[in-house]
Design an enzyme around this catalytic site. Structure first.
Site, PDB file in Angstrom:
ATOM      1  N   ASP A 149       0.817  -1.200   0.000  1.00 43.44           N
ATOM      2  CA  ASP A 149       0.000   0.000   0.000  1.00 43.44           C
ATOM      3  C   ASP A 149       0.859   1.261   0.000  1.00 43.44           C
ATOM      4  O   ASP A 149       1.915   1.305   0.640  1.00 43.44           O
ATOM      5  CB  ASP A 149      -0.894  -0.028   1.247  1.00 43.44           C
ATOM      6  CG  ASP A 149      -1.819   1.156   1.356  1.00 43.44           C
ATOM      7  OD1 ASP A 149      -2.524   1.448   0.374  1.00 43.44           O
ATOM      8  OD2 ASP A 149      -1.835   1.795   2.423  1.00 43.44           O
ATOM      9  N   ASP A 192     -10.929   1.624  -3.271  1.00 49.38           N
ATOM     10  CA  ASP A 192     -11.066   3.062  -3.042  1.00 49.38           C
ATOM     11  C   ASP A 192     -11.866   3.768  -4.137  1.00 49.38           C
ATOM     12  O   ASP A 192     -12.153   4.961  -4.008  1.00 49.38           O
ATOM     13  CB  ASP A 192      -9.676   3.717  -2.949  1.00 49.38           C
ATOM     14  CG  ASP A 192      -8.997   3.474  -1.616  1.00 49.38           C
ATOM     15  OD1 ASP A 192      -9.706   3.289  -0.619  1.00 49.38           O
ATOM     16  OD2 ASP A 192      -7.753   3.473  -1.570  1.00 49.38           O
ATOM     17  N   GLU A 240       1.313  -0.347  -4.942  1.00 47.98           N
ATOM     18  CA  GLU A 240       0.212   0.588  -5.155  1.00 47.98           C
ATOM     19  C   GLU A 240       0.853   1.948  -5.408  1.00 47.98           C
ATOM     20  O   GLU A 240       1.281   2.628  -4.477  1.00 47.98           O
ATOM     21  CB  GLU A 240      -0.718   0.600  -3.939  1.00 47.98           C
ATOM     22  CG  GLU A 240      -1.989   1.413  -4.144  1.00 47.98           C
ATOM     23  CD  GLU A 240      -1.834   2.863  -3.759  1.00 47.98           C
ATOM     24  OE1 GLU A 240      -1.910   3.723  -4.672  1.00 47.98           O
ATOM     25  OE2 GLU A 240      -1.626   3.151  -2.578  1.00 47.98           O
TER      26      GLU A 240
END
Length: 514
Positions: free
Chosen positions: A301, A400, A348
């Protein structure tokens, strides 16, 4: 490392239609794996699996290593004699029957946790010697994180969920005599919480084995930052930038962007990367080794934070007045590679990413991500188009994003819809299928689609809106939507795009934790 060419689906286990008001590792999870296998999907991506903290977010966990007890299946516990199955049948009176309505976290904590605690107490009183031996083996192998976590968890409950820095001074500062006294006083509660962690990892290991037998690999997710109210910050406060009151002096987030005009102020404390470096990055190495033991591949992340992170003074209420500060960069990942060997990670790397971040990722040979929903704006957005995704992991959207259908109907600008139609061609079976075909036909090795997009759902099925702190992570799906026609359509697409699952080379059980 290189990834096989496969297709997969993103679905957090909380979204399964399980008993207890929340998805878990029980029968619904196994039925979903059966669906993946029939649909010729080779990946199941999940979000972080740790105990949830503020906002019920899986990215705001109270531990980097523990499992979320709400994911423990009551049915599986009953099968193994931890709790009477009849008691679960009567639980319908309190709303614990299997269902697919949104997760009501307050009700779930109030109704499911007491049954889990009862099951753990029953187990501790009645478990066979063989199962006790297995639990003791789990405890010994994992004592390096488990002992501190169960004490933290018990103390947090004792102090009515107050953050650890609000506990009595001797406990907040982990004075040895205070910890010894607490372990003695809370011994029974600690045992129960340890038994629940054993149950979590037994059930996760069994589910992983079931996946492996069907050539389905699990993609896990590691959040870059830690919740301040976590066992890790309590135990390793020297690794985090805290002030004299043990509050964060600076916090993480991102500057204003397309998600929010004021940026995102996550509130998580920032690391003391100098202290981490001096320790040889030991805590991070333990964390990512643990991830590689529990997942086949790992999404890192907010990869940008390893190059530069957005530092916000804790006194600021928004993310506007922050600054970019250099992260650990290559040194950190070189130490990881030395410790772990290969790095089964992808990054990410979405949002505003500098050439330096791309260069770092390229040097490390870690794939990035491409989200098709971002690809149809101006020319700069074309980096997310499928034909440019050879070194990426291709998504239609992420947790998201709004769903493809929701974005198409209410979020996409007219020129984005026009560009998408020009690129993808007509989608007579729905724009979501145009996106899925575009992603699957890309040169990316891994192509992953949120289940919401497979089902063609609208904004009502969105999992998370980053600028909102409450009301997220609630969506669950109706398993009746996984029709034989849908299964066959996915399977044919996987076949024609050369994304059929690849069997494991040997026993996947060798790498399982616990």
């Amino acid at each position: 490392m290189s990834f096989p060419r496969v297709a997969g689906i993103l679905l957090h286990p909380t979204s399964l239609a399980s008993r207890g008001g929340i998805g878990d590792f029980g029968p619904a999870a196994y039925r979903f794996v059966d669906f993946l296998a029939s649909a010729r999907q080779g990946l199941w991506q999940v979000l972080p699996l740790g105990p949830i903290g503020y906002g019920n977010s899986p990215y705001s966990s109270t531990s980097a290593f523990a499992g979320n007890p709400l994911l423990i299946s009551l049915e599986r516990l009953a099968e193994h004699g931890w709790i009477d199955l009849g008691k679960l049948g009567s639980a319908k009176l309190t709303g614990l029957e299997p269902g697919c309505g949104p997760v009501e976290y307050d009700q779930v904590f109030a109704r499911k946790m007491p049954l889990l605690f009862e099951a753990a107490r029953n187990f501790l009183g009645t478990a066979s010697s063989e199962v006790r031996r297995r639990m003791e083996e789990f405890r010994q192998k994992n004592a390096w994180w488990l002992d501190d976590f169960v004490l933290f968890d018990a103390l947090r409950a004792r102090h009515k969920l107050a953050c650890w820095n609000q506990w009595p001074h001797d406990l907040a500062y982990r004075e040895p005599s205070a910890l010894t006294a607490a372990r003695k006083e809370l011994a029974a509660d600690i045992q129960v919480r340890g038994a629940l962690q054993f149950a979590f990892y037994e059930q996760w290991r069994a589910l992983r084995r079931y996946c492996a037998e069907r050539a389905i690999r699990i993609v896990g997710d590691v959040a870059i930052f830690m919740n301040h109210d976590s066992a890790d910050v309590w135990v390793h406060r020297e690794l985090f930038r805290l002030d004299e009151k043990l509050e964060p002096e600076v916090v993480a987030g991102v500057p204003p962007d397309s998600f929010s005009e004021t940026g995102q102020r996550w509130g998580t404390p920032l690391y003391r990367w100098d202290a981490l470096k001096a320790s040889g990055y030991e805590w991070w190495i333990q964390r990512l080794r643990w991830a590689t033991q529990n997942f086949d591949y790992v999404r890192l992340d907010h990869f940008r934070g390893f190059d530069q992170f957005w530092e916000i003074p804790a006194s600021e209420t928004t993310a506007i007045n922050g600054r970019w500060v250099d992260g650990p960069r290559d040194d950190f990942f070189l130490k990881l590679r030395e410790a772990l060997g290969g790095l089964p990670f992808f990054a990410e790397d979405l949002g505003y990413i500098t050439p330096a971040v791309h260069a770092l990722r390229d040097r490390l040979q870690i794939p990035g991500m491409a989200v098709l929903q971002f690809a149809f704006g101006d020319e700069g957005a074309h980096i997310y188009l499928p034909h440019r995704a050879a070194e990426k992991v291709m998504y239609t959207g992420t947790h998201d994003n709004d769903t493809v259908v929701g974005w198409w109907l209410s979020g996409a600008a007219e020129h984005e819809r026009r560009n998408a139609e020009a690129y993808l061609g007509p989608s007579h079976d729905g724009i979501h299928w145009g996106f899925i075909r575009g992603a699957q036909c890309s040169p990316a090795a891994l192509s992953i689609v949120p289940l919401q997009d497979v089902l063609g759902l609208g904004s009502e099925a969105r999992m998370n809106t980053p600028s909102l702190h409450l009301g997220n992570w609630r969506w669950r799906f109706d398993p009746g939507r996984l029709s034989s026609e849908l299964t066959a359509k996915l399977a044919l697409l996987a076949e024609v795009t050369d994304r059929l699952p690849r069997p494991f080379a040997g026993s996947a059980d060798d790498s399982f934790a616990a």
